[in-house]
Each structure stands twice: as structure tokens, then as C-alpha cells.
Design an enzyme around this catalytic site. Structure first.
Site, PDB file in Angstrom:
ATOM      1  N   HIS A  12       0.953  -1.274  -0.015  1.00  0.00           N
ATOM      2  CA  HIS A  12      -0.073   0.024  -0.072  1.00  0.00           C
ATOM      3  C   HIS A  12       1.035   1.236   0.126  1.00  0.00           C
ATOM      4  O   HIS A  12       1.593   1.740   0.895  1.00  0.00           O
ATOM      5  CB  HIS A  12      -1.079  -0.146   1.266  1.00  0.00           C
ATOM      6  CG  HIS A  12      -1.768   1.088   1.299  1.00  0.00           C
ATOM      7  ND1 HIS A  12      -3.190   0.794   1.407  1.00  0.00           N
ATOM      8  CD2 HIS A  12      -1.753   2.353   1.155  1.00  0.00           C
ATOM      9  CE1 HIS A  12      -4.014   2.097   1.506  1.00  0.00           C
ATOM     10  NE2 HIS A  12      -2.989   2.964   1.327  1.00  0.00           N
ATOM     11  N   HIS A  14       1.990   5.467  -1.577  1.00  0.00           N
ATOM     12  CA  HIS A  14       1.275   6.632  -2.392  1.00  0.00           C
ATOM     13  C   HIS A  14       2.599   7.054  -2.999  1.00  0.00           C
ATOM     14  O   HIS A  14       3.396   7.591  -2.258  1.00  0.00           O
ATOM     15  CB  HIS A  14       0.759   7.660  -1.527  1.00  0.00           C
ATOM     16  CG  HIS A  14      -0.672   7.095  -1.069  1.00  0.00           C
ATOM     17  ND1 HIS A  14      -1.891   7.204  -1.523  1.00  0.00           N
ATOM     18  CD2 HIS A  14      -0.899   6.283   0.224  1.00  0.00           C
ATOM     19  CE1 HIS A  14      -2.977   6.783  -1.030  1.00  0.00           C
ATOM     20  NE2 HIS A  14      -2.304   6.072   0.215  1.00  0.00           N
ATOM     21  N   LEU A  15       2.542   7.157  -4.336  1.00  0.00           N
ATOM     22  CA  LEU A  15       3.782   7.792  -5.007  1.00  0.00           C
ATOM     23  C   LEU A  15       3.688   9.070  -5.687  1.00  0.00           C
ATOM     24  O   LEU A  15       4.513   9.765  -5.873  1.00  0.00           O
ATOM     25  CB  LEU A  15       4.233   6.891  -6.166  1.00  0.00           C
ATOM     26  CG  LEU A  15       4.962   5.506  -5.826  1.00  0.00           C
ATOM     27  CD1 LEU A  15       5.385   4.688  -7.034  1.00  0.00           C
ATOM     28  CD2 LEU A  15       6.078   5.624  -4.925  1.00  0.00           C
ATOM     29  N   ARG A  16       2.125   9.587  -5.663  1.00  0.00           N
ATOM     30  CA  ARG A  16       2.053  10.874  -6.185  1.00  0.00           C
ATOM     31  C   ARG A  16       2.527  11.047  -7.868  1.00  0.00           C
ATOM     32  O   ARG A  16       2.565   9.813  -8.454  1.00  0.00           O
ATOM     33  CB  ARG A  16       2.692  12.066  -5.498  1.00  0.00           C
ATOM     34  CG  ARG A  16       2.403  11.848  -3.858  1.00  0.00           C
ATOM     35  CD  ARG A  16       0.861  11.881  -3.537  1.00  0.00           C
ATOM     36  NE  ARG A  16       0.826  12.045  -1.928  1.00  0.00           N
ATOM     37  CZ  ARG A  16      -0.030  11.431  -1.231  1.00  0.00           C
ATOM     38  NH1 ARG A  16      -1.267  10.674  -1.787  1.00  0.00           N
ATOM     39  NH2 ARG A  16      -0.219  11.856   0.067  1.00  0.00           N
ATOM     40  N   ASN A  40      -5.134   7.466  -5.789  1.00  0.00           N
ATOM     41  CA  ASN A  40      -5.781   8.580  -5.574  1.00  0.00           C
ATOM     42  C   ASN A  40      -4.993   9.813  -5.821  1.00  0.00           C
ATOM     43  O   ASN A  40      -4.830  10.702  -5.300  1.00  0.00           O
ATOM     44  CB  ASN A  40      -6.314   8.603  -3.883  1.00  0.00           C
ATOM     45  CG  ASN A  40      -4.900   8.697  -3.120  1.00  0.00           C
ATOM     46  OD1 ASN A  40      -3.822   8.053  -3.504  1.00  0.00           O
ATOM     47  ND2 ASN A  40      -4.930   9.129  -2.056  1.00  0.00           N
ATOM     48  N   LYS A  95      -9.109  -0.084  -5.731  1.00  0.00           N
ATOM     49  CA  LYS A  95      -9.298   0.704  -4.392  1.00  0.00           C
ATOM     50  C   LYS A  95     -10.523   1.362  -4.342  1.00  0.00           C
ATOM     51  O   LYS A  95     -10.675   2.228  -4.862  1.00  0.00           O
ATOM     52  CB  LYS A  95      -8.258   1.391  -4.195  1.00  0.00           C
ATOM     53  CG  LYS A  95      -8.110   2.287  -3.134  1.00  0.00           C
ATOM     54  CD  LYS A  95      -7.558   1.599  -1.808  1.00  0.00           C
ATOM     55  CE  LYS A  95      -7.612   2.208  -0.512  1.00  0.00           C
ATOM     56  NZ  LYS A  95      -6.732   3.201  -0.466  1.00  0.00           N
ATOM     57  N   HIS A 134     -10.486   1.539   1.608  1.00  0.00           N
ATOM     58  CA  HIS A 134     -10.124   2.123   2.864  1.00  0.00           C
ATOM     59  C   HIS A 134     -11.721   2.228   3.669  1.00  0.00           C
ATOM     60  O   HIS A 134     -12.784   2.852   3.381  1.00  0.00           O
ATOM     61  CB  HIS A 134     -10.258   3.725   2.452  1.00  0.00           C
ATOM     62  CG  HIS A 134      -9.760   4.749   3.221  1.00  0.00           C
ATOM     63  ND1 HIS A 134      -8.419   5.234   3.610  1.00  0.00           N
ATOM     64  CD2 HIS A 134     -10.374   5.072   4.624  1.00  0.00           C
ATOM     65  CE1 HIS A 134      -8.514   6.019   4.635  1.00  0.00           C
ATOM     66  NE2 HIS A 134      -9.878   5.844   5.325  1.00  0.00           N
ATOM     67  N   HIS A 168      -4.940  -0.725   5.819  1.00  0.00           N
ATOM     68  CA  HIS A 168      -4.417   0.097   6.932  1.00  0.00           C
ATOM     69  C   HIS A 168      -5.223  -0.304   8.139  1.00  0.00           C
ATOM     70  O   HIS A 168      -5.686   0.839   8.608  1.00  0.00           O
ATOM     71  CB  HIS A 168      -3.949   1.350   6.752  1.00  0.00           C
ATOM     72  CG  HIS A 168      -4.944   2.054   6.056  1.00  0.00           C
ATOM     73  ND1 HIS A 168      -6.349   2.180   6.111  1.00  0.00           N
ATOM     74  CD2 HIS A 168      -4.927   2.746   4.571  1.00  0.00           C
ATOM     75  CE1 HIS A 168      -7.152   2.919   5.312  1.00  0.00           C
ATOM     76  NE2 HIS A 168      -5.995   3.155   4.286  1.00  0.00           N
ATOM     77  N   ASP A 240       1.522   2.627   3.532  1.00  0.00           N
ATOM     78  CA  ASP A 240       0.646   3.722   3.647  1.00  0.00           C
ATOM     79  C   ASP A 240       1.314   4.903   3.507  1.00  0.00           C
ATOM     80  O   ASP A 240       0.901   5.958   4.077  1.00  0.00           O
ATOM     81  CB  ASP A 240      -0.548   3.723   4.274  1.00  0.00           C
ATOM     82  CG  ASP A 240      -1.691   4.630   4.054  1.00  0.00           C
ATOM     83  OD1 ASP A 240      -1.553   5.179   2.726  1.00  0.00           O
ATOM     84  OD2 ASP A 240      -2.550   4.927   4.636  1.00  0.00           O
ATOM     85  N   HIS A 244       3.386  14.394   1.716  1.00  0.00           N
ATOM     86  CA  HIS A 244       2.910  15.798   1.454  1.00  0.00           C
ATOM     87  C   HIS A 244       4.057  16.747   1.771  1.00  0.00           C
ATOM     88  O   HIS A 244       5.005  16.569   2.576  1.00  0.00           O
ATOM     89  CB  HIS A 244       1.659  15.895   2.531  1.00  0.00           C
ATOM     90  CG  HIS A 244       0.571  15.194   2.424  1.00  0.00           C
ATOM     91  ND1 HIS A 244      -0.617  15.543   1.372  1.00  0.00           N
ATOM     92  CD2 HIS A 244       0.090  13.912   3.083  1.00  0.00           C
ATOM     93  CE1 HIS A 244      -1.453  14.488   1.630  1.00  0.00           C
ATOM     94  NE2 HIS A 244      -1.232  13.566   2.606  1.00  0.00           N
ATOM     95  N   ALA A 256      -3.489  14.718   5.910  1.00  0.00           N
ATOM     96  CA  ALA A 256      -3.140  13.530   6.572  1.00  0.00           C
ATOM     97  C   ALA A 256      -2.222  12.607   5.785  1.00  0.00           C
ATOM     98  O   ALA A 256      -2.302  12.585   4.570  1.00  0.00           O
ATOM     99  CB  ALA A 256      -4.777  12.813   6.401  1.00  0.00           C
TER     100      ALA A 256
HETATM  101  O1  DOR Z   1      -3.343   9.454   5.881  1.00  0.00           O
HETATM  102  C1  DOR Z   1      -3.664   9.099   4.629  1.00  0.00           C
HETATM  103  N1  DOR Z   1      -2.955   9.868   3.723  1.00  0.00           N
HETATM  104  N2  DOR Z   1      -4.673   8.308   4.395  1.00  0.00           N
HETATM  105  C2  DOR Z   1      -5.007   7.911   3.363  1.00  0.00           C
HETATM  106  O2  DOR Z   1      -5.909   7.011   3.323  1.00  0.00           O
HETATM  107  C3  DOR Z   1      -4.615   8.640   2.280  1.00  0.00           C
HETATM  108  C4  DOR Z   1      -3.346   9.236   2.343  1.00  0.00           C
HETATM  109  C5  DOR Z   1      -2.757  10.100   1.214  1.00  0.00           C
HETATM  110  O3  DOR Z   1      -3.284   9.777   0.268  1.00  0.00           O
HETATM  111  O4  DOR Z   1      -2.282  11.187   1.547  1.00  0.00           O
HETATM  112 ZN    ZN Z   2      -3.451   5.044   1.667  1.00  0.00          ZN
END
Ligand code: DOR
Ligand code: ZN
Length: 335
Positions: A12, A14-16, A40, A95, A134, A168, A240, A244, A256
Site C-alpha cells: 500500500h 502513495h507515489l503521487r 488517488n 481501491k 479504505h 491499513h 501507506d 505531503h 493526512a
Molecule cells: O493519511 C492518509 N493519507 N490516509 C489515506 O488514506 C490517504 C493518504 C494520502 O493519500 O495522503
Molecule cells: Zn493510503
């Protein structure tokens, strides 16, 4: 003292995109052999064309690292069977986000019930495409995951052949659900094994530990630890890791997400060692995921040694968990 991990996986991640992708993707690709990439983005990934061009940008940003980016689509209730049949060879899973529950989830599903999602879920079940969820309601923040348990139960019962991964997990109730339904699986993050709400907000507010689902109570963390340390066959590591920019975390309206990818293996090794569970870490960070997903990652041996690792203050614009702290384990070699 050293330990070698065979093809560690992050199920799981996130690579943006764009500049952030270029900073964070190489960090994961260096030390992991594969990862399940979350969809996402803005806008979310809902077509094969967009997914394949995102994969190309990932591959370009990681250079020649041996790393499998396993792609996912963002769930929509109106995907038709023909589309999913052609999507199957491009993806490892789909997802599902409840609408608005976390970062970039505005296009998610409102009011999740198996009937209204039957078109997509029925086809996924027939085609053997796993559903990643999620799992949070829109209730009180500490109760959201527990409340979502009823939805997991409905989905698991309505689609018994569909593999459903509770992403998660953060509560003892989710840990119990794993035992109740054969087709439920789970990922567990590093941060939810280490922290509770106290670490986030018990003293001065810690924006770099703020994430969704929010860290819960000590007894919840204990339940997750038991699953991870025994490498329960239905659980797998999913960081996860959610980068940011520092300015979006240390700001009014903190985003988050906890950024753990480059420090996760070092911290997990320390955690498993502290609990005399090092003989289970291989299953938790790779073998279980290979059996659950039926994947074969590239060969990569990551050797860690018990030698202090000074975590950087930042990776580009992103502040990692344990920034400027010293961890007990570091990466010695990658072959
Ligand atoms: O804290 C989080 N950040 N929870 C998520 O489910 C998404 C993630 C994000 O994409 O920043
Ligand atoms: Zn996530």
C-alpha cells in the site's frame, strides 16, 4: 548482527506524481522489490490510458531499480464487465474509497452497500480482481473504522469469492473480522504498529503523525502488533507511506499522511527484534503478500545490520517519520 530480507514488498503505497513522484519513487524502488500503487491522484485513475501513462512515469522515475509497480484503479460502481476484462492484465486490484474520507477521495463512493456496487463487484469477483478498501464511516473519528465493520461483513458475505483487503487496519475489531470471514485480508502500516492517538495529539500536536485512519488506543495497537509479529497469514505489510510537502503538514489544516517508505524496513526490523520476532519478518514483509496476491516480485536481497541509522530531516520537501532520530538498524546492502 545482520538480517537479510528477500524481496521486501510494500502492499500500500502513495507515489503521487510530477516532482513529488521523482523524489519519493526512487526511495521505495531502492529498498522494496514491489509495491501496490494507490490511485488517488487528482483526478483519480479510472482509465487504462491514464493508468498506463502513470506507470510509465513511475518506471521513468525509478531508473534501473528492480521494482514492480503494481497498479490499481480507483473504484467506480459503474465499471462494466468488458472494461474490467480488459483492465485485468494492467492492474493488481481496485481501491474503494468512501467519498471524501481522506486525501483526494472526493470521487469515492457515497453510501456503500453491496447492492448498489454489485455491477463492479460481481465482475471483479468473477475475474479474480481483489478489492482494496479504505474502511471508514463518516462518524466520530475514533469510531469510523469500527463502524465500517458492518460494511466489511456485508461485502464479504455478498461476494464470498471476492478477495477483500481491509487497508491499513487500526482497530482490534478489524483484527477480529479477519478470523470471521475467509475472504477478508488486511494490510498493516508501520506507524499503526508504533503509535497511538497519544503520540499524535496527547502532547504538542505532531502533524507528521497525523493520518487517516487516525492512530487509535493502546489495545488496538496491541492487537495489530500480535497479527504482525506472528505474521498472521492474512496480513501483509503496507506502509501507506503518504508524502505531503512540509508546508502542507506544518500548516493550518494539516494534510493526512505519514511518510515512512525510506525508513520502514529499518524501523520494522527494530520492532520485530525488540519482540523476539525476527523469524517472522520475512513473512510479514513479503511472503504473505506473495501468497495473498499470487505475485512473484523481482529478486532483491536487502540486508540490514544493527548499526545506527540517522534518519534525514527531510527528503526533498517531505519530512519522514523519525526525522533526525537515530534508528538501531540500517541498510547494509542491496543485491
Ligand atoms: O493519511 C492518509 N493519507 N490516509 C489515506 O488514506 C490517504 C493518504 C494520502 O493519500 O495522503
Ligand atoms: Zn493510503
Amino acid at each position: 548482527m545482520t538480517i537479510s530480507l528477500n524481496s521486501p514488498l510494500d502492499m500500500h503505497l502513495h507515489l503521487r506524481d510530477q516532482e513529488m513522484l521523482k523524489v519519493v519513487a526512487p526511495l521505495s524502488a531502492e529498498i522494496f522489490a514491489g509495491a501496490v500503487i494507490m490511485p488517488n491522484l487528482v483526478p483519480p485513475i479510472t482509465t487504462i490510458e491514464v493508468l498506463e501513462s502513470y506507470r510509465d512515469r513511475i518506471v521513468e522515475s525509478i531508473g534501473d531499480s528492480k521494482f514492480a509497480p503494481w497498479m490499481t484503479l480507483f473504484f467506480k460502481s459503474d465499471y462494466d464487465r468488458e472494461f474490467l476484462e480488459s483492465a485485468k492484465e494492467h492492474i493488481k486490484a481496485i481501491k474503494l474509497y468512501p467519498a471524501g474520507i481522506t486525501t483526494n477521495s472526493e470521487g469515492g463512493v457515497s453510501g456503500i452497500d453491496p447492492k448498489s456496487l454489485a455491477q463492479t463487484l460481481g465482475a471483479m469477483s468473477d475475474l479474480g480482481i481483489p478489492l482494496l478498501v479504505h474502511g471508514e464511516s463518516n462518524g466520530f473519528v475514533m469510531d469510523r473504522e469500527k463502524e465500517f465493520g458492518a460494511v466489511y461483513a456485508q461485502l464479504a458475505e455478498a461476494f464470498p469469492d471476492l478477495k477483500i483487503v481491509m487497508e491499513h487496519i487500526t482497530t482490534k475489531e478489524s483484527a477480529k473480522l479477519l478470523e470471521r470471514y475467509e475472504n477478508l485480508y488486511a494490510t498493516i502500516t508501520l506507524h499503526h504498529l508504533l503509535i497511538t492517538l497519544d503520540d499524535v495529539a496527547g502532547g504538542m500536536l505532531q502533524p507528521h503523525l497525523f493520518c487517516k485512519p487516525i492512530a487509535k488506543r493502546p489495545e488496538d495497537r496491541e492487537a495489530l502488533l500480535r497479527l504482525a509479529l506472528e505474521a498472521h497469514p492474512k496480513v501483509m505489510f503496507g506502509s501507506d507511506s503518504a508524502p505531503h510537502p512540509q508546508s502542507a503538514k506544518e500548516s493550518y489544516g494539516c494534510a493526512a499522511g505519514v511518510f515512512t517508505a525510506p525508513i520502514a524496513l529499518q524501523a520494522l526490523t527494530g520492532l520485530f527484534e525488540a519482540h523476539n520476532a525476527l523469524d517472522h519478518i520475512q513473512a510479514f514483509v513479503s511472503d504473505n503478500a506473495q501468497s495473498i496476491y499470487g505475485v512473484k516480485p523481482p529478486q532483491k536481497i536487502v540486508t540490514l545490520e544493527k548499526k545506527p541509522f540517522e534518519v534525514p530531516d527531510n527528503y526533498g520537501e517531505v519530512v519522514p517519520m523519525f526525522a533526525a532520530d537515530v534508528l538501531e538498524w540500517s541498510i547494509q546492502s542491496i543485491d
